[in-house]
Motif scaffolding. Sequence first.
Motif, short mmCIF file in Angstrom:
data_model
loop_
_atom_site.label_atom_id
_atom_site.label_comp_id
_atom_site.label_asym_id
_atom_site.label_seq_id
_atom_site.Cartn_x
_atom_site.Cartn_y
_atom_site.Cartn_z
N THR A 12 -20.01 -25.78 -0.71
CA THR A 12 -19.03 -26.13 0.30
C THR A 12 -17.87 -26.85 -0.37
OG1 THR A 12 -20.71 -26.32 2.01
CG2 THR A 12 -18.61 -27.42 2.41
N GLN A 13 -16.68 -26.37 -0.11
CA GLN A 13 -15.49 -26.98 -0.66
C GLN A 13 -14.78 -27.79 0.42
OE1 GLN A 13 -13.78 -23.21 -2.43
NE2 GLN A 13 -13.34 -24.66 -4.06
N GLY A 14 -14.51 -29.02 0.11
CA GLY A 14 -13.72 -29.83 1.01
C GLY A 14 -12.44 -30.28 0.31
N SER A 15 -11.31 -30.01 0.89
CA SER A 15 -10.04 -30.39 0.26
C SER A 15 -8.97 -30.35 1.34
CB SER A 15 -9.70 -29.43 -0.87
OG SER A 15 -9.30 -28.19 -0.36
N PRO A 16 -7.79 -30.85 1.05
CA PRO A 16 -6.71 -30.71 2.02
C PRO A 16 -6.47 -29.24 2.35
CG PRO A 16 -6.11 -32.24 0.27
CD PRO A 16 -7.40 -31.61 -0.14
N ALA A 504 -20.63 -30.63 12.75
CA ALA A 504 -20.36 -32.08 12.76
C ALA A 504 -18.95 -32.37 13.26
CB ALA A 504 -20.58 -32.68 11.38
N GLY A 505 -18.52 -31.63 14.29
CA GLY A 505 -17.23 -31.86 14.90
C GLY A 505 -16.05 -31.29 14.16
N GLU A 506 -16.30 -30.52 13.08
CA GLU A 506 -15.20 -29.98 12.28
C GLU A 506 -15.35 -28.47 12.16
OE1 GLU A 506 -13.06 -30.64 7.90
OE2 GLU A 506 -14.89 -31.73 8.42
N PRO A 507 -14.24 -27.73 12.27
CA PRO A 507 -14.34 -26.27 12.10
C PRO A 507 -14.64 -25.92 10.64
CG PRO A 507 -12.04 -26.93 12.31
CD PRO A 507 -12.85 -28.16 12.57
N VAL A 508 -15.59 -25.02 10.46
CA VAL A 508 -16.03 -24.62 9.12
C VAL A 508 -16.04 -23.10 9.05
CG1 VAL A 508 -17.92 -24.63 7.45
CG2 VAL A 508 -17.43 -26.70 8.77
N ALA A 509 -15.54 -22.57 7.95
CA ALA A 509 -15.62 -21.13 7.70
C ALA A 509 -16.65 -20.87 6.62
CB ALA A 509 -14.25 -20.58 7.26
N THR A 510 -17.46 -19.83 6.82
CA THR A 510 -18.43 -19.40 5.81
C THR A 510 -18.05 -17.99 5.37
OG1 THR A 510 -20.20 -20.74 6.78
CG2 THR A 510 -20.86 -18.91 5.33
N VAL A 511 -17.95 -17.80 4.07
CA VAL A 511 -17.60 -16.50 3.50
C VAL A 511 -18.83 -15.97 2.76
CG1 VAL A 511 -16.11 -15.25 1.91
CG2 VAL A 511 -15.18 -17.15 3.26
N HIS A 512 -19.25 -14.77 3.13
CA HIS A 512 -20.44 -14.16 2.53
C HIS A 512 -20.06 -12.77 2.00
CE1 HIS A 512 -24.92 -12.78 3.15
NE2 HIS A 512 -24.57 -12.84 1.87
N THR A 513 -20.15 -12.61 0.68
CA THR A 513 -19.93 -11.30 0.07
C THR A 513 -21.03 -11.08 -0.97
OG1 THR A 513 -18.62 -11.94 -1.87
CG2 THR A 513 -17.44 -11.75 0.23
N ALA A 514 -21.09 -9.85 -1.47
CA ALA A 514 -22.00 -9.52 -2.57
C ALA A 514 -21.28 -9.58 -3.92
CB ALA A 514 -22.62 -8.14 -2.36
N MET A 515 -20.11 -10.19 -3.96
CA MET A 515 -19.36 -10.29 -5.21
C MET A 515 -20.12 -11.10 -6.24
SD MET A 515 -16.04 -12.53 -6.14
CE MET A 515 -17.18 -13.91 -6.22
N GLY A 535 -6.84 -21.63 8.46
CA GLY A 535 -6.33 -22.98 8.69
C GLY A 535 -7.39 -24.05 8.71
N VAL A 536 -8.48 -23.86 7.97
CA VAL A 536 -9.56 -24.84 7.95
C VAL A 536 -9.56 -25.60 6.63
CG1 VAL A 536 -11.01 -23.49 9.52
CG2 VAL A 536 -11.19 -23.14 7.05
N THR A 537 -10.25 -26.74 6.63
CA THR A 537 -10.41 -27.51 5.41
C THR A 537 -11.72 -27.15 4.71
OG1 THR A 537 -9.15 -29.35 6.30
CG2 THR A 537 -10.63 -29.84 4.47
N GLN A 538 -12.78 -27.06 5.49
CA GLN A 538 -14.10 -26.81 4.93
C GLN A 538 -14.39 -25.31 4.87
OE1 GLN A 538 -16.26 -28.98 3.70
NE2 GLN A 538 -15.02 -30.80 4.16
N VAL A 539 -14.72 -24.83 3.67
CA VAL A 539 -15.11 -23.43 3.47
C VAL A 539 -16.41 -23.42 2.68
CG1 VAL A 539 -14.50 -21.19 2.52
CG2 VAL A 539 -12.72 -22.67 3.48
N THR A 540 -17.40 -22.75 3.21
CA THR A 540 -18.68 -22.59 2.53
C THR A 540 -18.77 -21.19 1.97
OG1 THR A 540 -19.80 -24.17 3.99
CG2 THR A 540 -21.19 -22.58 2.84
N ILE A 541 -19.11 -21.10 0.68
CA ILE A 541 -19.31 -19.81 0.03
C ILE A 541 -20.81 -19.53 0.00
CG2 ILE A 541 -18.95 -18.41 -2.03
CD1 ILE A 541 -16.37 -19.21 -0.59
#
Length: 799
Positions: A12-16, A504-515, A535-541
């Motif tokens: 999970t990446q958290g950043s601006p 936890a009250g924050e929008p999160v995107a999850t990206v799932h590929t076979a790369m 437009g999200v901050t949190q992205v889970t790979i």
Amino acid sequence: MASPSGTPTKITQGSPTKGGIGESTLRPDGILKVTGEFAYSSDMWHEDMLWGQILRSTVAHAEIVSIDTSEALATPGVYAVLTYDDLPTDVKNYGLEIQDTPVLAHGKIRHHGEPVALVAADHPETARRAAAKIKVDYRELPVITDEASATAPDALLVHENRDDHHAGHVPHPNIVHRQPIVRGDVAAARERADVIVTGEYTFGMQDQAFLGPESGLAVPEEDGGVHLYIATQWLHSDLRQIAPVLGLPEDKVRMTLSGVGGAFGGREDLSMQIHACLLALRTGKPVKIVYNRFESFFGHVHRHPAKLYYEHGATREGKLTHLKCRIVLDGGAYASASPAVVGNASSLSVGPYVVEDVDIEAIALYTNNPPCGAMRGFGAVQACFAYEAQMDKLAVKLGMDPVEFRRLNAMEQGTLLPTGQPVDSPAPVAELLRRVKAMPMPPERQWESSEGADVRQLPGGLSNTTHGEGVVRGVGYAVGIKNVGFSEGFDDYSTAKVRMEVVAGEPVATVHTAMAEVGQGGVTVHAQIARTELGVTQVTIHPADTQVGSAGSTSASRQTYVTGGAVKNSCELVREKVLEIGRRKFGSYHPAWATAELLLEGGKVVTDGGEVLSDLADVLEGETVEVEAEWRHRPTEPFDLRTGQGNGHVQYSFAAHRAVVEVDTELGLVKVIELACAQDVGKALNPLSVLGQIQGGTTQGLGVAVMEEIVVDPKTAKVKNPSFTDYLIPTILDTPSIPVDVLELADEHAPYGLRGVGEAPTLSSTPAVLAAIRNATGLELNRTPVRPEHLTGTQLSEG
């Protein structure tokens, strides 16, 4: 069974929110790798696992008379010993395109180090000792090692009963594939030429030399299937080859990508995947296989060595008139990616130049040498070495500056390639050459100081062989063209699954590929794309596995283009669904929900004028949005097998290098001082990663220029240097300064205008170094790698 320890975890990446496309965001796996905490495939562990070991042939070409496994089976701690006769199905071969590679040797050995038998034991040393007890009786056969021995009228056939789709158009069964390209009238053009230069070039066999040796863990499942944790470049291609041999449907062979310690093409083919699964299914226990470095040299394909025969003509004004060339690639014992390498070598053999009249032929041979296949820049690297040497020869003969001669003949957008395909995106070849030539030169005689010579700056380095006597500086230039993505009609696509939800009250995107993340930084770019589009901050790979559609191979500079395109496509579809939810929930409160162009930025829904309509978390509360979508680039087509005409490639990348070297002409030692590069990347999605790709590819090209070569005994076809003691690769002490000038000329057909980056610098760095050494010494130097004896005229003994 329980999952093994060391399996990949979600990152999970958290950043601006600003950490989107065009920013140099840091790699999420970077700290783990530099601190030694990253789990590579060789770190996999299961509490009750066995260890697998492969017995390999000690000869390169032989009939197998008998195999006796009794002593190995009787060894305490051994659970299984398997040979060809123990394979569970009638499918006993595999291969990327041509299924000519046996899982275990049967009847015949075709190359040194071919797998013959498998052992599973409770300790790795027990497995190795047991494998050594297997007795194999060989009846050796004459070896086929070059074109003369492969195509002689009485030549033995490497594969006696070929039935692949290339067999019908090759002139000899020991030729894997042949691709001619004929355009215009070379004979007439030759008459118009004022100068003609010819050359015969030899390109050595290069190893990918990745950090992590082949390794994986196969875990039997309760439903009779198997779960393979593996370091690979292409999960779904592995799956397609593995399942038939095991006699299992693909849904019972689950694959999860484990940590990959580099690849460069060497993990596109199978290595120990089937072997580990066979042993796991036979014993009912998890089986781990880890190659040592010696085995690794035999366990994967290498870069094709090549002989290249070139003739160029030009007018006295410096315009190229024609090209006639023949490229002979040694594919070794099995086909692997040889057909694609032939297609690249032939179609790119002219280089980034305008030549209207061509007569080109490229072939790949079957021999008893080690199998060769994909390696960074495959096919185009060998051709670039030859055509750039030819450009320098022509410039000398015409009395022209080598850079200006190249610029005079440089292709541009709209140029027709020898295949008849127009280049329909920016091709700034002349500009790249201008830029790289204009870059500041490194200072002369850097080794001199008030205290005396700094030997670290001299040829020979810390060996302290010279203090500057006999050291001469040379400068050389080269430029290359590389196709991006799979070509010749291949259905090149990728799949991405993207999910949006509130955590936890924050929008999160999850990206799932076979790369397959092999070090190129795809996991970083995917998060950047998701931030930009959603437009999200949190992205889970999500860890890459076969529970999502194929992402194709991490090769051919295609992943950011194709899988990045799939992530972008899926994110756009998710965004539309999120906005539809918002319209349904809140549309009645503000007319802009229905009338304005809406964007997702900074965790909010905003209008294109910047007005905030809602928090994303409020829109998604109680909702989960998920989309799995594919993305394909424009279609390509096969090259005509007679003329070579056809729109075979989808995109091209270009890089130019200037090499500055210092050569001790008495001892034959070379110090590469600088390898400046200018490259067009279309759009730098992550500038820091782009820089790393260019510098890494440049260093790999340096390696093949002056040190890297797998040496095969021409009498026995045995590998003579399967270790890093004898196969040399550049270290940090060998790596020069690599200043980079990046252009961003967008390709309108590609996501964000990007252009594949990773391979192009590997092409032009090698001939630039050779050109610089030629400039320093005045020698012709028509082979790679350059060795000390080539510079001094002293022939070293084979011993």
